[in-house]
Design a protein around this motif. Sequence first.
Motif, PDB file in Angstrom:
ATOM      1  N   ALA B 269      23.772  41.979  46.500  1.00 40.39           N
ATOM      2  CA  ALA B 269      23.849  41.226  45.245  1.00 40.39           C
ATOM      3  C   ALA B 269      23.915  42.171  44.048  1.00 40.39           C
ATOM      4  N   PRO B 272      27.939  44.147  42.575  1.00 41.29           N
ATOM      5  CA  PRO B 272      28.906  43.906  41.492  1.00 41.29           C
ATOM      6  C   PRO B 272      28.512  44.534  40.152  1.00 41.29           C
ATOM      7  N   LEU B 276      31.093  46.064  37.258  1.00 34.19           N
ATOM      8  CA  LEU B 276      31.341  45.530  35.908  1.00 34.19           C
ATOM      9  C   LEU B 276      31.380  46.680  34.899  1.00 34.19           C
ATOM     10  N   PHE B 310      36.618  45.393  41.252  1.00 34.74           N
ATOM     11  CA  PHE B 310      35.693  44.360  40.782  1.00 34.74           C
ATOM     12  C   PHE B 310      35.967  43.022  41.475  1.00 34.74           C
ATOM     13  N   GLY B 314      33.548  42.883  44.184  1.00 34.28           N
ATOM     14  CA  GLY B 314      32.527  42.132  43.455  1.00 34.28           C
ATOM     15  C   GLY B 314      32.608  40.633  43.675  1.00 34.28           C
ATOM     16  N   VAL B 315      33.706  40.026  43.221  1.00 39.68           N
ATOM     17  CA  VAL B 315      33.810  38.558  43.272  1.00 39.68           C
ATOM     18  C   VAL B 315      33.925  38.075  44.715  1.00 39.68           C
ATOM     19  N   PHE B 318      30.711  38.815  46.681  1.00 42.26           N
ATOM     20  CA  PHE B 318      29.514  38.060  46.314  1.00 42.26           C
ATOM     21  C   PHE B 318      29.563  36.630  46.832  1.00 42.26           C
ATOM     22  N   MET B 319      30.792  36.109  46.994  1.00 41.16           N
ATOM     23  CA  MET B 319      30.927  34.746  47.517  1.00 41.16           C
ATOM     24  C   MET B 319      30.255  34.601  48.886  1.00 41.16           C
TER      25      MET B 319
END
Lengths: 98, 464
Positions: B269, B272, B276, B310, B314-315, B318-319
């Motif tokens: 978690a 990401p 950023l 990212f 990241g996205v 994280f899903m």
Amino acid sequence: MSEIGLLQSALLLGVYVALAGSYGLVYTIARIQDAISLYRLSLVLYGLHGLTAIAIVAWTPLHIGWKGLIVASSAAFLAIPPITWRLLQRTHEPEVRG
Amino acid sequence: MYRSQKLALKYLTAAITLFGIMTVAGLMSAYYYINPDFLFGILHFNIAKILHIDTMIIWLLMGFMGAIYWFLPEEFGRELVGIKLAEILFYVFFGAVVVVAVVFIVVQYGNSDETALWFINQGRKYVEAPRWAAIGVVVVMAVFAYNVIGTAYVTGKVSGITAVLMVDLVPLLVLYLDAFPAISNMSADLFWWWWLVHLWVEATWEVLIGCIMAWSLMQLLGTSRRIVETWLYIEVALVLGTGILGLGHHYFWIGAPSYWLTIGGLFSAFEPLPLLGMVVHAVYDAGTHHMKTTNRPAFYWLMAEAFGNFLGGGVWGFMMTLPQVNLYAHGTQWTVSHGHFAFWGAYACGVLSVIYLVIQKLRSLTQVDGALWKWSFAALNLGLVGMVGALLVSGFAQAFIERAIGGSTHDAFIAGQSSPWFVEGMVTRFIFGLMFAAGYVALVWDLLTIGKRAPVLATAGAAE
């Protein structure tokens, strides 16, 4: 976790990070161009990110610990762009002064 | 030009060639999902998939090595120590890759015995290469480390970037030794195998690309060494801080202790967050230079790296990284979607950026621009985004129908695979794969001809 709960949770988590990224992107462009309208837009994006965090806390079946982490991460996402910006300015300052 | 830089050209050429083979093997793998009878009895899906993922590892590794051999002599101000050995080993390395690929295609599989492990396939994803070839990789990496560390020792010059690079070469080499054990307990085997796969990809490779990007920024935007080194330290510390224990997200369902659910979820978690910071940094660099540069393709690929990392890492990551979601998502096309996006963003874009920088210097171009790189940039990135979007839809269908509704039974697996969402996702992935392949062709043509065709690309000599 229900079938719908699974998809809802996953999509909300993805949107949560995507909005944090959008906030950081627009915030940085706003600072570069010194554009107040873009700065406001970045705050709107962060607001949407915050709403997504609330939706995750309220609607998803994630355990309470993960929900706490989502809230804490939102605070970190808020701080990262301005902190990074200040660090960038500080490290680039001697070059800018020439 | 230094001999190391000539060697770099060989590595980068080999990398682009293997990128093409990876693309073809990927298209074949994608087509099997649409037509399972494709090449039935001749070349099985698993072989095409092995070729796809192994060439992906090797082309990126060769890209990194090429980039480092290119930048290092300028960094040290001299030829690298042991360059002759490195030159010989390039041919050994490339030859071994060809032999392994031929064995995979022709022999395909063997018995579950030592002979097969040594000469055909080690049977572990990403490191399928037989043992003799894996030993070859260790030798190549050892000589690579000797080139870097030996030269630093002889010159006595250790910059911040080379110091980080030298420290990184140790785990890069040591972790690869995890490719060798053949452990019969699957949990134990996977436990150590992830040390190699995850810690290469989300730790040592991140540091390698960080060093390469630091040199690229100095050359591309004229950023000072003090700045790139400061940010290299910060970003490497953040990426390693989150990435090392992020390893735990691979331990959720392999029979490892349950505390990995908390450790893996928590550090994943966090992953990401530094990404950023990288987006902010990339936009800052682009903005302060008003998007002006003498090498637009290199610059745009550098930007694609920050955004792709990212989005993909990241996205997309994280899903599916929290254990409650990952329970349903792991091992589906959803994971494949994340893997494609993250590898592309984190590494492939960076290697392509370096290749354009190298070409600028090689052909003495004062300005690198034109139309073709834009077509290849658009087709490769749109193709990739289309593929990962389609894979995501198929993955959602699998997680929803097969796992959440069906409870992972055999019937549920069939229901998931035959769902229109899954099937149409696979067809869409193949179509966008064709777009990606077209982008690759345009890329190769551009790399071969840029600076030789458009009048705007004045050479340094002509400018003088």
